[in-house]
Design a protein around this motif. Sequence first.
Motif, mmCIF file in Angstrom:
data_model
loop_
_atom_site.group_PDB
_atom_site.id
_atom_site.type_symbol
_atom_site.label_atom_id
_atom_site.label_comp_id
_atom_site.label_asym_id
_atom_site.label_seq_id
_atom_site.Cartn_x
_atom_site.Cartn_y
_atom_site.Cartn_z
ATOM 1 N N UNK A 87 -9.786 -11.856 17.606
ATOM 2 C CA UNK A 87 -9.271 -10.747 16.789
ATOM 3 C C UNK A 87 -9.659 -9.384 17.355
ATOM 4 N N UNK A 88 -10.734 -9.364 18.176
ATOM 5 C CA UNK A 88 -11.139 -8.086 18.762
ATOM 6 C C UNK A 88 -10.086 -7.566 19.730
ATOM 7 N N UNK A 89 -9.230 -8.463 20.221
ATOM 8 C CA UNK A 89 -8.224 -8.020 21.189
ATOM 9 C C UNK A 89 -6.939 -7.573 20.503
ATOM 10 N N UNK A 90 -6.914 -7.643 19.167
ATOM 11 C CA UNK A 90 -5.736 -7.152 18.457
ATOM 12 C C UNK A 90 -5.819 -5.626 18.408
ATOM 13 N N UNK A 91 -4.768 -4.979 18.882
ATOM 14 C CA UNK A 91 -4.822 -3.518 18.978
ATOM 15 C C UNK A 91 -4.799 -2.854 17.604
ATOM 16 N N UNK A 92 -5.841 -2.063 17.330
ATOM 17 C CA UNK A 92 -5.930 -1.374 16.037
ATOM 18 C C UNK A 92 -4.771 -0.396 15.864
ATOM 19 N N UNK A 93 -4.413 0.256 16.993
ATOM 20 C CA UNK A 93 -3.345 1.255 16.941
ATOM 21 C C UNK A 93 -2.042 0.599 16.499
ATOM 22 N N UNK A 94 -1.802 -0.595 17.069
ATOM 23 C CA UNK A 94 -0.561 -1.297 16.745
ATOM 24 C C UNK A 94 -0.530 -1.668 15.263
ATOM 25 N N UNK A 95 -1.687 -2.133 14.754
ATOM 26 C CA UNK A 95 -1.759 -2.498 13.338
ATOM 27 C C UNK A 95 -1.493 -1.269 12.476
ATOM 28 N N UNK A 96 -2.123 -0.166 12.855
ATOM 29 C CA UNK A 96 -1.939 1.064 12.066
ATOM 30 C C UNK A 96 -0.481 1.506 12.075
ATOM 31 N N UNK A 97 0.126 1.479 13.266
ATOM 32 C CA UNK A 97 1.501 1.982 13.325
ATOM 33 C C UNK A 97 2.455 1.050 12.588
ATOM 34 N N UNK A 98 2.159 -0.248 12.617
ATOM 35 C CA UNK A 98 2.985 -1.184 11.856
ATOM 36 C C UNK A 98 2.886 -0.873 10.372
ATOM 37 N N UNK A 99 1.655 -0.550 9.936
ATOM 38 C CA UNK A 99 1.455 -0.225 8.520
ATOM 39 C C UNK A 99 2.220 1.049 8.160
ATOM 40 N N UNK A 100 2.164 2.024 9.075
ATOM 41 C CA UNK A 100 2.880 3.278 8.818
ATOM 42 C C UNK A 100 4.376 3.034 8.703
ATOM 43 N N UNK A 101 4.848 2.045 9.477
ATOM 44 C CA UNK A 101 6.267 1.721 9.412
ATOM 45 C C UNK A 101 6.608 0.931 8.154
ATOM 46 N N UNK A 102 5.618 0.715 7.309
ATOM 47 C CA UNK A 102 5.888 0.062 6.029
ATOM 48 C C UNK A 102 5.783 -1.452 6.050
ATOM 49 N N UNK A 103 5.137 -2.000 7.075
ATOM 50 C CA UNK A 103 4.977 -3.450 7.101
ATOM 51 C C UNK A 103 3.896 -3.859 6.101
ATOM 52 N N UNK A 104 4.125 -4.962 5.388
ATOM 53 C CA UNK A 104 3.079 -5.429 4.476
ATOM 54 C C UNK A 104 2.072 -6.293 5.234
ATOM 55 N N UNK A 105 1.033 -6.716 4.535
ATOM 56 C CA UNK A 105 -0.067 -7.417 5.202
ATOM 57 C C UNK A 105 0.437 -8.647 5.969
ATOM 58 N N UNK A 106 1.328 -9.415 5.328
ATOM 59 C CA UNK A 106 1.821 -10.630 5.972
ATOM 60 C C UNK A 106 2.606 -10.299 7.233
ATOM 61 N N UNK A 107 3.460 -9.238 7.134
ATOM 62 C CA UNK A 107 4.273 -8.870 8.295
ATOM 63 C C UNK A 107 3.393 -8.405 9.454
#
Lengths: 295, 327
Positions: B215-235
Amino acid sequence: MSTLTIRRRTQRVDHTPRPRRNVDYIRVGLWIALAICMLVWAMPLIFVVLTSLKTENQIFSTSSFSLPSSAEWANYAKALATGNLLTAGGNSLLIAVIKVPIGLFISAAAAFALSRIKFKFSRGLLAAFALGSMVPIQVALGPLFRTILDLGLLNNPLGVILPYIGFGLPYQIFILYGFFTSVPKEIDESVRVDGGGNLRLFLQIILPLSKPALAALFILDFVSTWNEYAIALVILQNKASQTVPLAIQSFQSQFTSSYGPLNAFTLMSILPVVIIYLLFQRYFVQGMFTGAVKG
Amino acid sequence: MTKLTATRLSETPGLNPRPSRKKPLLKKPLLKRIAKGGFVAALPFLAPALAAYVVFVIGPMFSAVRLSLYKWSGFTTDQQVFVGFQNYVRLFTKDPVFWTAVQNSIIWVLLSLVIPTSLGLMMALALNRPVFGRNVFRSVFYIPGVLAPIAIANMWRWMYNPNYGIFSDISKTLHLGDGSGVTFLSDPKVAIYAVFAAFVWQVAGLNMVLFLAGLQSVSKELVESAKLDGANAWQVFRNVTLPALRPTVVVVLVLTIVNSIKVFDLVVGMTGGGPAQKSQVLALWSYTQSFLNHDFGLGNATATVLLLITLVLVIPYMIWSTKGNED
């Protein structure tokens, strides 16, 4: 290489100060669920601790989860007196103290050759070693018994130390190979320019640089050597040469229904490993990290 | 100290492992070409490992395959008689326990690919954020993984005790069953699953640590931007986390398969393969035939089957991972 990156990232994540929010009820709910899971997970250990402190009467008449009215230390004394724990503990310790450093050094030397010296078939050799870490020990158990018998090492600590070294190699070589390749090659050149050979490169540069990986493997290997059962079962057949896992098993079959001492015995046998885990927690995670990243 | 010794050793002419430089020739005999390739330089470092590996790992494995073609009691005084594939014929046609063991080993692998892996993933996801007491949680989940399997077997045997164990206690309090307590380990249909439960307890935390690393290799930036795009937790999990976790998932699955095929201690300690050999697994059945029934032929035939199954399952992964490393 990837190892380094990842370790750096972990640190960053752990130390980032989080902006404070209002109490998040979903988070509290999740935390409580997590805590319940943890309790369920700890149950076997709690149950063993509770039983080990109860008298026979209490075990038979009270609920599993009731606390003992007063700690029955006699169970521990009885387990120590009737079981073979101290002898076995000494044997296990002796075996681990000899096996782990020697095995690790041999693995490191091999991993060094595979990663820093160019020669034909080195990839094939690496693959052959890696494959060995996947094959179950039990496949070789019968013939291994014969080999040790022929060497006259039955019931001798050396009779398990040698196979342990053999079976420990693949995983350690694999991990150390990954670690050594992440050390920049320019270092080799500078050592060679100074007139140093491979031995100097290995002992004075690569080994000291790999201390974190070596420490992690040392701890992991110590624990798995302490816990090994199948090979010991076949090679160490008399009571005097027993290791801890064998002692647990023979105590269990001898005193099937003295539950108090039985659980006291189990508990004492796992105590060293738990202490090692608590002391060197981060090494366990590190060892796994290195393993996970290299795949 | 070490420093001095090391330098002196490498300066000693005979011990310097570097090959002497020679003029390049086009056609050399194979041995010389190997030497030129640095094998001679590598040999002193490789030799101890190779020796230990060949004598105690590879050698015995080949012997196992060879002995599967012989009839032998395992005693030194007895003769080894070559019988061809007779042991395999006996194993496949006249040994019902072998098929029980195969079936149980398959069940074990399949179940462990699903249960302890997803539990480990859930633990990792839950603990991959700042949670109060995170270290305690991690330790409690992980500690079973460092305990001796044989000790775990004893702990769980006690929990399954039909009269005084935890499960009996619970079933009595909740008035489940006929009140005679649970008899998981002596029930031929249930025993293997009861042992498997202990396995889940043992390995889920190990998987958790591997997933936490991944999980440390999951990009935080990508997660944040996905959230900004309105993705829910599952998405976010489905489209960002999971793809980044793929290499870790492969490692976890391979380790799971390998550990499942190896299962031995837990079964020995909890049921010994019983009742009526209904919880036998391949690794234990091979041992039982060789060392308890004194039939090395059948024992090693079983071991060979175990070896083949392992190779079939593991070699595709090996090929995949070497390809990956060459990139």
